[in-house]
Design a protein around this motif. Structure first.
Motif, mmCIF file in Angstrom:
data_model
loop_
_atom_site.group_PDB
_atom_site.id
_atom_site.type_symbol
_atom_site.label_atom_id
_atom_site.label_comp_id
_atom_site.label_asym_id
_atom_site.label_seq_id
_atom_site.Cartn_x
_atom_site.Cartn_y
_atom_site.Cartn_z
ATOM 1 N N ASP A 151 21.299 3.197 5.888
ATOM 2 C CA ASP A 151 21.530 4.147 4.799
ATOM 3 C C ASP A 151 20.530 5.296 4.890
ATOM 4 N N LEU A 152 21.008 6.502 4.627
ATOM 5 C CA LEU A 152 20.152 7.679 4.673
ATOM 6 C C LEU A 152 19.195 7.674 3.486
ATOM 7 N N VAL A 153 17.903 7.748 3.779
ATOM 8 C CA VAL A 153 16.854 7.750 2.758
ATOM 9 C C VAL A 153 16.343 9.169 2.520
ATOM 10 N N ALA A 154 16.174 9.926 3.613
ATOM 11 C CA ALA A 154 15.631 11.285 3.491
ATOM 12 C C ALA A 154 15.992 12.103 4.727
ATOM 13 N N THR A 155 15.992 13.413 4.559
ATOM 14 C CA THR A 155 16.110 14.336 5.690
ATOM 15 C C THR A 155 14.925 15.286 5.645
ATOM 16 N N TYR A 156 14.438 15.624 6.810
ATOM 17 C CA TYR A 156 13.253 16.467 6.980
ATOM 18 C C TYR A 156 13.620 17.547 7.986
ATOM 19 N N VAL A 157 13.210 18.769 7.713
ATOM 20 C CA VAL A 157 13.387 19.867 8.654
ATOM 21 C C VAL A 157 12.025 20.512 8.839
ATOM 22 N N GLY A 158 11.643 20.702 10.096
ATOM 23 C CA GLY A 158 10.345 21.296 10.370
ATOM 24 C C GLY A 158 10.414 22.335 11.474
ATOM 25 N N THR A 159 9.503 23.289 11.395
ATOM 26 C CA THR A 159 9.321 24.296 12.435
ATOM 27 C C THR A 159 7.907 24.135 12.970
ATOM 28 N N GLY A 160 7.786 24.203 14.279
ATOM 29 C CA GLY A 160 6.485 24.062 14.907
ATOM 30 C C GLY A 160 6.028 25.356 15.553
ATOM 31 N N TYR A 161 4.767 25.364 15.936
ATOM 32 C CA TYR A 161 4.200 26.467 16.710
ATOM 33 C C TYR A 161 3.627 25.869 17.984
ATOM 34 N N ARG A 162 4.153 26.315 19.137
ATOM 35 C CA ARG A 162 3.703 25.803 20.437
ATOM 36 C C ARG A 162 2.580 26.661 20.984
ATOM 37 N N SER B 228 2.927 21.670 13.325
ATOM 38 C CA SER B 228 3.878 22.033 12.278
ATOM 39 C C SER B 228 3.365 23.252 11.522
ATOM 40 N N ILE B 229 4.257 24.214 11.303
ATOM 41 C CA ILE B 229 3.887 25.364 10.483
ATOM 42 C C ILE B 229 4.722 25.439 9.211
ATOM 43 N N ASN B 230 5.796 24.652 9.165
ATOM 44 C CA ASN B 230 6.622 24.618 7.963
ATOM 45 C C ASN B 230 7.426 23.327 7.978
ATOM 46 N N ALA B 231 7.560 22.692 6.825
ATOM 47 C CA ALA B 231 8.354 21.471 6.739
ATOM 48 C C ALA B 231 8.873 21.301 5.322
ATOM 49 N N SER B 232 10.072 20.742 5.234
ATOM 50 C CA SER B 232 10.619 20.396 3.918
ATOM 51 C C SER B 232 11.349 19.067 4.045
ATOM 52 N N ILE B 233 11.431 18.368 2.928
ATOM 53 C CA ILE B 233 12.063 17.051 2.930
ATOM 54 C C ILE B 233 12.918 16.906 1.681
ATOM 55 N N ASN B 234 14.026 16.204 1.837
ATOM 56 C CA ASN B 234 14.892 15.838 0.717
ATOM 57 C C ASN B 234 14.990 14.325 0.690
ATOM 58 N N GLU C 164 0.818 -1.222 0.000
ATOM 59 C CA GLU C 164 0.000 0.000 0.000
ATOM 60 C C GLU C 164 0.847 1.267 0.000
ATOM 61 N N HIS C 165 2.126 1.169 0.362
ATOM 62 C CA HIS C 165 3.017 2.331 0.385
ATOM 63 C C HIS C 165 3.688 2.573 -0.972
ATOM 64 N N LEU C 166 3.577 1.631 -1.893
ATOM 65 C CA LEU C 166 4.311 1.721 -3.148
ATOM 66 C C LEU C 166 3.594 2.595 -4.170
ATOM 67 N N ASN C 167 4.393 3.366 -4.911
ATOM 68 C CA ASN C 167 3.829 4.172 -5.992
ATOM 69 C C ASN C 167 3.792 3.355 -7.281
ATOM 70 N N ALA C 168 3.407 3.977 -8.368
ATOM 71 C CA ALA C 168 3.286 3.272 -9.645
ATOM 72 C C ALA C 168 4.626 2.729 -10.141
ATOM 73 N N GLY C 169 5.722 3.320 -9.679
ATOM 74 C CA GLY C 169 7.054 2.846 -10.058
ATOM 75 C C GLY C 169 7.562 1.708 -9.194
ATOM 76 N N GLY C 170 6.766 1.295 -8.186
ATOM 77 C CA GLY C 170 7.135 0.164 -7.353
ATOM 78 C C GLY C 170 8.028 0.493 -6.167
ATOM 79 N N VAL C 171 8.168 1.798 -5.848
ATOM 80 C CA VAL C 171 8.971 2.194 -4.692
ATOM 81 C C VAL C 171 8.086 2.946 -3.697
ATOM 82 N N CYS C 172 8.582 3.055 -2.477
ATOM 83 C CA CYS C 172 7.808 3.705 -1.418
ATOM 84 C C CYS C 172 7.496 5.148 -1.806
ATOM 85 N N GLN C 173 6.241 5.492 -1.761
ATOM 86 C CA GLN C 173 5.739 6.810 -2.132
ATOM 87 C C GLN C 173 6.331 7.871 -1.202
ATOM 88 N N GLY C 174 6.727 9.001 -1.765
ATOM 89 C CA GLY C 174 7.315 10.078 -0.976
ATOM 90 C C GLY C 174 6.409 10.549 0.148
#
Length: 135
Positions: A114-125, A72-78, A38-48
């Motif tokens: 192995d590193l798959v992705a990095t995520y940076v987020g800013t929150g609002y408390r 979360s008020i802002n997030a980005s992923i590589n 259920e996590h796989l996209n049409a290319g057969g890999v885990c969907q972003g």
């Protein structure tokens, strides 16, 4: 109530995507997700979006573990590599603990480390106390 029980109520991440909380303390969280068909996209890999959900969940736990409601008020992923099976692990570290605007970095790795992705987020408390015992 403990923090793991509280976050089991995340219907999307935990119930729909299968994310499991492994560790949590103020400013830190570790979670995992088993890649299923259920996590796989049409290319057969885990969907972003599935990987983002895992990272965002770890971010949310790390930022909320101190007991104040944080959104979360802002997030980005590589993304660095694709995966199609096995567990993915997200480890979140709050790198700036501001009373209103915390910043958190998350590294997503596969079972081999192995590193798959990095995520940076800013929150609002908010000034809302959460109903769980502090870790």
């Amino acid at each position: 109530m403990n923090i793991k029980d509280f976050f089991k109520n995340d219907r999307f991440a935990c119930h729909a995507a299968g994310v499991e909380l492994l560790e949590a303390k103020p400013g830190y969280a570790k979670a995992r997700m088993l890649i299923t068909p259920e996590h796989l996209n049409a290319g057969g890999v885990c969907q972003g979006g599935a990987i983002f959900t895992l990272a965002d969940f770890a971010f949310g736990v790390a930022c909320n573990a101190g007991g104040r409601l944080t959104f979360s008020i802002n997030a980005s992923i590589n993304y660095f590599r694709s995966e199609c099976e096995g567990y993915l692990y997200a480890e979140a570290h709050e790198v700036f603990d501001h009373h209103k605007l915390p910043n958190c970095e998350v590294r997503v790795r596969n079972e081999a480390g192995d590193l798959v992705a990095t995520y940076v987020g800013t929150g609002y408390r908010k000034e809302v106390e959460l109903p769980f015992d502090r870790p």
